[in-house]
Design an enzyme around this catalytic site. Structure first.
Site, mmCIF file in Angstrom:
data_model
loop_
_atom_site.group_PDB
_atom_site.id
_atom_site.type_symbol
_atom_site.label_atom_id
_atom_site.label_comp_id
_atom_site.label_asym_id
_atom_site.label_seq_id
_atom_site.Cartn_x
_atom_site.Cartn_y
_atom_site.Cartn_z
ATOM 1 N N ASP A 75 0.956 -4.091 -16.427
ATOM 2 C CA ASP A 75 1.541 -5.346 -16.365
ATOM 3 C C ASP A 75 2.820 -5.452 -15.814
ATOM 4 O O ASP A 75 3.378 -5.160 -16.571
ATOM 5 C CB ASP A 75 1.221 -6.069 -17.888
ATOM 6 N N PHE A 79 3.668 -7.665 -24.989
ATOM 7 C CA PHE A 79 4.125 -9.086 -24.568
ATOM 8 C C PHE A 79 3.149 -9.548 -23.301
ATOM 9 O O PHE A 79 3.677 -8.874 -22.240
ATOM 10 C CB PHE A 79 5.311 -9.657 -24.534
ATOM 11 N N LYS A 106 5.912 -13.961 -12.501
ATOM 12 C CA LYS A 106 7.215 -14.184 -12.413
ATOM 13 C C LYS A 106 8.126 -14.256 -11.246
ATOM 14 O O LYS A 106 7.885 -15.281 -10.498
ATOM 15 C CB LYS A 106 7.939 -13.327 -13.438
HETATM 16 C C1 LIG Z 1 6.318 -13.433 -18.608
HETATM 17 C C2 LIG Z 1 5.056 -12.296 -19.032
HETATM 18 C C3 LIG Z 1 3.811 -12.727 -19.069
HETATM 19 C C4 LIG Z 1 3.394 -14.142 -19.203
HETATM 20 O O1 LIG Z 1 3.792 -14.977 -18.097
HETATM 21 P P1 LIG Z 1 3.746 -16.367 -17.944
HETATM 22 O O2 LIG Z 1 3.946 -16.692 -16.523
HETATM 23 O O3 LIG Z 1 4.790 -16.735 -18.943
HETATM 24 O O4 LIG Z 1 2.311 -16.703 -18.561
HETATM 25 C C5 LIG Z 1 2.889 -11.652 -19.323
HETATM 26 N N1 LIG Z 1 3.296 -10.185 -19.095
HETATM 27 C C6 LIG Z 1 4.562 -9.935 -19.154
HETATM 28 C C7 LIG Z 1 4.930 -8.490 -19.187
HETATM 29 C C8 LIG Z 1 5.618 -10.866 -19.018
HETATM 30 O O5 LIG Z 1 6.775 -10.607 -19.016
#
Ligand SMILES: *Cc1c(COP(=O)(O)O)cnc(C)c1O
Length: 411
Positions: free
Chosen positions: A236, A151, A265
């Site tokens: 990520d 994700f 986040k």
């Molecule tokens: C939440 C998340 C994203 C996307 O972030 P948004 O601010 O919702 O666009 C990308 N990678 C990971 C691992 C995430 O948990």
């Protein structure tokens, strides 16, 4: 037209707000029927005056709890000076934010953006440009290896390499140039690497997939493969980073350094969207003026809040709390295996709890928990993601775990 619902403390308030949302907002989420009005620390209060313990923390955007006083103070201070300049001009928070975030993360350069998906998009663009300009990959031939069940966000390019059909269906045509291989399998990555591979993009722990921790040695092996093949490792850490797992960066558990990290986040302290790509100077340095940008990325308010977030993380207190409270959380959740729980995964104050067969669905369990005053949410159909704010007390944590134990034991 009816008047906007303003009530509080009346049982009718929640249903009025739900009806309004249902009618006027796009149905791209299926929230629990709780309408939050205010919040502080680990607690939120709804429009009927009911208090709930937050066991989700905005998917780790609220690592410091709701409205941490240092973060609110930094935001108010900046609100009273300047909030937006665009990148057409310099401002006095920008360079300091970049320097402090680089120093905190042990990196050399920072590219500030807003949402997590934008940070991932930016990292993809930078890796491709690096592949053409530095590695010498032929034009439009760059490949990026990703993991199954990943994700990384919701843009068209990012859903192009999602393996989740719900996230992709009817959103094509998709962006080419990505190869997905099973998460946790370094030999599959090795087999997928070609002379055109620009990067391997991976979550150190897969949050959305159910807080999936890869096998020991996986990240180290990816690091070795990237080094041996002239490939960038992009971690990520949007959900796993900034204290959630007990370290600043989850890759640190394996002693691994990535070439680029995406952060988001918690970087905005739960106050506003702040994201960034951080990493090597010779990689981020490929970007030239005019090639990439964002009207809001790196704005003064975001930088001021981001600097306050960096100051909180630099104390190490939140990482320590995550480690200590996380040990307690995992010890207690471990006792539930066989009592309504089939498996628990995670690190620090972060857990994926698989509900045993015959138990409630993830949504039913989340609803039952909300009735007991605890807010969390399923990820996948039968996994609960537990990610309380790192400011939670041991007593509060136990209250939430007791409710969880009861809900899953009752089935
Ligand atoms: C939440 C998340 C994203 C996307 O972030 P948004 O601010 O919702 O666009 C990308 N990678 C990971 C691992 C995430 O948990």
């Amino acid at each position: 037209m009816t008047a906007a619902p303003t009530g509080t403390g009346s049982p009718a308030a929640t249903s009025e707000f739900l009806a309004l949302d249902e009618h006027y907002s796009a149905h791209n989420y299926h929230p629990l029927p709780v309408v939050i009005r205010e919040a502080s620390g680990s607690w939120v209060t709804d429009v009927d005056g009911i208090r709930y313990l937050d066991f989700l923390a905005g998917y780790s955007a609220l690592n410091f709890g709701h409205r941490h006083p240092d973060l609110v103070a930094a935001a108010i201070d900046q609100l009273n000076r300047v909030t937006l300049t665009s990148r057409a001009f310099h401002h006095d928070q920008f360079g300091s934010f970049c320097r402090e975030l680089a120093e905190l993360t042990g990196t050399e350069m920072v590219l500030p953006m807003n949402s997590g998906a934008e940070a991932v998009e930016s990292a993809i663009k930078v890796a491709r440009k690096w592949a053409y300009q530095v590695k010498g990959v032929p034009e439009d031939g760059a490949e990026i290896i990703v993991a199954g069940s990943n994700f990384h966000g919701r843009t068209t390019t990012i859903v192009s390499f999602s393996t989740d059909q719900e996230a992709r269906a009817d959103f094509g045509p998709f962006t080419p140039g990505f190869t997905a291989v099973a998460y946790g399998d370094a030999s599959a990555v090795e087999a997928a690497i070609t002379g055109r591979t620009a990067a391997v993009l991976v979550e150190p722990i897969q949050g959305e997939a159910g807080v999936v921790v890869p096998p020991d040695g996986y990240l180290r092996e990816l690091r070795r493969l990237c080094d041996d093949n002239g490939v960038l490792l992009i971690a990520d850490e949007i959900q796993s980073g900034l204290g959630r797992t007990g370290e600043l960066l989850a890759t640190a558990h394996d002693g691994v350094r990535a070439d680029l990290y995406t952060l988001g986040k918690a970087l905005g302290g739960g106050l506003l969207p702040v994201s960034a790509v951080v990493g090597r100077r010779d990689v981020l340095g490929v970007l030239r003026p005019g090639e990439h940008g964002s009207t809001f990325g790196g704005n003064p308010l975001a930088c001021a809040v981001g600097r306050a977030v960096v100051r909180l993380l630099a104390t190490g207190e939140f990482q320590r709390r995550s480690r200590e409270l996380g040990a307690h959380l995992h010890a207690r959740l471990g006792e539930l295996v066989g009592a309504g729980v089939s498996e628990v995964r995670g690190r620090g104050l972060w857990a994926g709890v698989d509900i045993a067969e015959g138990g409630p669905t993830g949504r039913a369990a989340s609803l039952a928990l909300a009735e007991r005053g605890v807010l969390c949410k399923q990820t996948q159909d039968s996994t609960l993601r537990i990610a309380p704010p790192l400011v939670i007390s041991t007593e509060e944590l136990d209250t939430g775990i007791d409710a969880l134990a009861e809900v899953l034991r009752l089935g």
